[in-house]
Scaffold this motif. Structure first.
Motif, PDB file in Angstrom:
ATOM      1  N   VAL A   1      11.064   5.239  -5.102  1.00 28.81           N
ATOM      2  CA  VAL A   1      11.165   4.489  -6.741  1.00 28.81           C
ATOM      3  C   VAL A   1      10.742   5.654  -7.546  1.00 28.81           C
ATOM      4  O   VAL A   1      11.387   5.665  -8.672  1.00 28.81           O
ATOM      5  N   LEU A   2       9.605   6.127  -7.195  1.00 23.54           N
ATOM      6  CA  LEU A   2       9.255   6.951  -8.315  1.00 23.54           C
ATOM      7  C   LEU A   2      10.302   8.386  -8.683  1.00 23.54           C
ATOM      8  O   LEU A   2      10.364   8.526  -9.935  1.00 23.54           O
ATOM      9  N   SER A   3      10.528   8.776  -7.757  1.00 20.18           N
ATOM     10  CA  SER A   3      11.585   9.897  -7.904  1.00 20.18           C
ATOM     11  C   SER A   3      12.813   9.267  -8.553  1.00 20.18           C
ATOM     12  O   SER A   3      13.288  10.112  -9.392  1.00 20.18           O
ATOM     13  N   ASP A   4      13.268   8.187  -8.161  1.00 18.55           N
ATOM     14  CA  ASP A   4      14.140   7.705  -9.135  1.00 18.55           C
ATOM     15  C   ASP A   4      13.938   7.389 -10.438  1.00 18.55           C
ATOM     16  O   ASP A   4      14.643   7.604 -11.491  1.00 18.55           O
TER      17      ASP A   4
ATOM     18  N   GLY B   1       0.753  -1.175  -0.002  1.00 17.09           N
ATOM     19  CA  GLY B   1      -0.067   0.034  -0.068  1.00 17.09           C
ATOM     20  C   GLY B   1       0.823   1.348  -0.113  1.00 17.09           C
ATOM     21  O   GLY B   1       0.405   2.321   0.181  1.00 17.09           O
ATOM     22  N   LYS B   2       2.184   1.162  -0.232  1.00 18.49           N
ATOM     23  CA  LYS B   2       2.831   2.452  -0.320  1.00 18.49           C
ATOM     24  C   LYS B   2       3.980   2.202  -1.570  1.00 18.49           C
ATOM     25  O   LYS B   2       4.570   0.968  -1.649  1.00 18.49           O
ATOM     26  N   LEU B   3       4.485   3.382  -1.635  1.00 11.51           N
ATOM     27  CA  LEU B   3       5.741   3.108  -2.639  1.00 11.51           C
ATOM     28  C   LEU B   3       6.810   2.812  -1.999  1.00 11.51           C
ATOM     29  O   LEU B   3       7.214   3.424  -0.968  1.00 11.51           O
ATOM     30  N   PRO B   4       7.507   1.996  -2.574  1.00  8.39           N
ATOM     31  CA  PRO B   4       8.935   1.756  -1.824  1.00  8.39           C
ATOM     32  C   PRO B   4       9.933   2.782  -1.839  1.00  8.39           C
ATOM     33  O   PRO B   4       9.925   3.471  -3.041  1.00  8.39           O
TER      34      PRO B   4
END
Lengths: 241, 268
Positions: free
Chosen positions: B196-199, B157-160
């Protein structure tokens, strides 16, 4: 890596971009030379195509006229060789393979027509340059293995050879039109020899295979010409077709 | 004359086939490594034992294959067969960079990857890893990161995200990466560590800035760039629905997304 800010160390992509840009520069430089080579090749084939409407007796004129473009090609090829040798050979090989083949074909045809050993008298047809001789004419090494430099590969030589066979098939018919009943016989023998040579090769499914598959039709074409001649008793007396 | 040609052509074909076969094996083994790595849930720490143990075998296969063809691709032949080995190299890059990312949350560099292959190739000399192989492999890795983050979102339920160690980071951060970091869109949870998304966004930025040369590499890059963009989009969309729908629900309730996203992962 340690102390690196984000996910990506910015130098990674900078370094890659530099590498790519370097390659692009090399590519552009090669492209210019290859275009020049293409032009010289066209000049050769332009002059040599006159051979189709020239009797053996007049052939020396054609051979003389083609000397200039041949020199151009040799010059361009050595320029290409010089530039390309600075790079790993196979990295850019596919860029010029086609043009080098054409150049090789031009020289092969010229030599076949007797251009290489022309001694000022009658032109003597039927000479096939080996790959080593071809390399000598073009002034480039052939079939290098231990050095990563520009050279003529056996694939390029063989492909040029198939081009030569096609051209000679055409010449066989045109020779007959000119009233020359001897050269078809010569061509017949030559084409058969080349074909036999290709039969020895174990070819995989690639361009060389397709080209050499086409050879048998050329053999047949030339045989038809010889057959027509023999049927009408037009062959020179020693014929035993 | 032709006999000589035959021998050489035969050698050439044999070499080529050996290399193609090795390339296929490396691809297959790399894919399996990636499958195992997809079961990892944590970022920025050594992969759990089950993954290490399970993958050891496949790394061995890869190493052995590289060793077997090392002699075939030396000197003149390095580029001659580079089109035959590129498939394997790319897939290997994908596995290597994915694992590297999971462990360190950074991108493995071209030189590191190159020396890794060189070590595996043994004394016979290194197998060539071209910059093109590297870049195309990294493009593929984006797809793996997408799967990784979506699976993580569906299960946790959350972004790593990595471990918070922002103190070090902020100092050496340069201009454009700050921008990326600022966009880090984890509303209500906008903490220090990179996600992970910012990466992914950073990676996308870098990959898009890359200016490929012409030829086959250029068209490959364009194709992969499209897929890469889609992958980043998918994560952004997933995160969006997680944010929107998740806020209406009590904590930990995410069945809706799970269903929907699973399907997309499989279709990829």
């Amino acid at each position: 890596m340690a102390g690196q800010a984000g996910m990506i160390d910015p130098t990674i992509f900078e370094g890659l971009q530099t590498k790519i840009d370097e390659d692009t520069a090399v590519r552009d430089e090669l492209k210019d030379i290859i275009q020049a080579l293409e032009k010289s090749n066209r000049n050769i084939s332009f002059v040599l195509s006159r051979a189709h409407s020239t009797t053996v007796a007049d052939l020396p004129n054609v051979l003389k006229a083609v000397e200039e473009p041949i020199r151009n090609v040799i010059e361009t090829v050595s320029k290409l060789s010089h530039t390309a040798s600075k790079q790993p050979y196979y990295k850019f090989n596919q860029m010029w393979a086609r043009q080098v083949q054409d150049a090789a074909f031009g020289v092969l045809l010229w030599a076949w027509l007797g251009g290489r050993d022309y001694n000022g008298e009658e032109a003597k047809c039927g000479r096939l340059l080996t790959i080593e001789e071809l390399g000598e004419v073009l002034k480039v090494p052939v079939n290098l293995k231990d050095k990563d430099e520009f050279h003529l590969t056996i694939e390029e030589y063989l492909l040029a050879l198939t081009m030569l066979v096609e051209e000679l098939t055409r010449l066989a018919r045109n020779a007959v039109t000119l009233g020359d009943y001897e050269r078809p016989l010569l061509i017949n023998q030559f084409v058969k020899d080349v074909f036999a040579g290709f039969q020895i090769l174990n070819l995989k499914n690639d361009i060389l295979r397709r080209k050499s598959d086409g050879l048998k039709y050329r053999v047949k074409d030339v045989e038809d010409v010889v057959y027509d001649l023999s049927l009408r008793n037009l062959l020179p007396k020693k014929s035993e077709q | 004359m032709f006999e000589g040609f035959r021998t050489e052509l035969d050698e050439h074909h044999d070499r080529r086939e050996r290399i193609i076969k090795a390339s296929r094996d490396i691809t297959a083994a790399s894919k399996k490594i990636i499958f195992t790595l997809q079961r990892v849930r944590a970022l920025g720490q050594p992969v759990p034992p089950f993954a290490t143990k399970g993958n050891a075998h496949y790394w061995e296969i890869i190493e052995e294959r590289y060793k077997s063809i090392a002699a075939d691709v030396q000197g003149l032949n390095a580029y001659r067969y580079s089109t035959n080995i590129t498939g394997g190299n790319q897939e290997f890059m994908e596995a290597l960079s994915f694992q590297h990312y999971l462990e360190t949350q950074t991108l493995v560099s071209y030189e590191e990857a190159k020396s890794r292959i060189a070590t595996m190739s043994g004394e016979g000399g290194a197998v060539l890893l071209t910059p093109e192989d590297y870049i195309l492999g990294i493009f593929d890795m984006v797809g793996e990161l997408m799967r990784f983050s979506i699976t993580a979102m569906a299960t946790n339920g959350k972004l790593p995200a990595g471990k918070p160690k922002k103190a070090v980071k902020a100092e050496s951060d340069d201009g454009d990466k700050m921008d990326v970091d600022e966009q880090t869109p984890v509303p209500g949870r906008n903490e220090e560590p990179r996600t992970v998304l910012s990466d992914l966004r950073e990676l996308r930025l870098q990959l898009e800035m890359l200016e490929p040369s012409g030829g086959r590499f250029g068209s490959d890059v364009r194709k992969k760039a499209d897929v890469m963009r889609e992958c980043v989009d998918k994560v952004e969309k997933a995160l969006y629905s997680l944010t929107v729908r998740g806020s209406e629900r009590p904590k930990g309730w995410v069945p809706d997304i799970r269903e929907e996203r699973r399907a997309e992962v499989e279709s990829y």
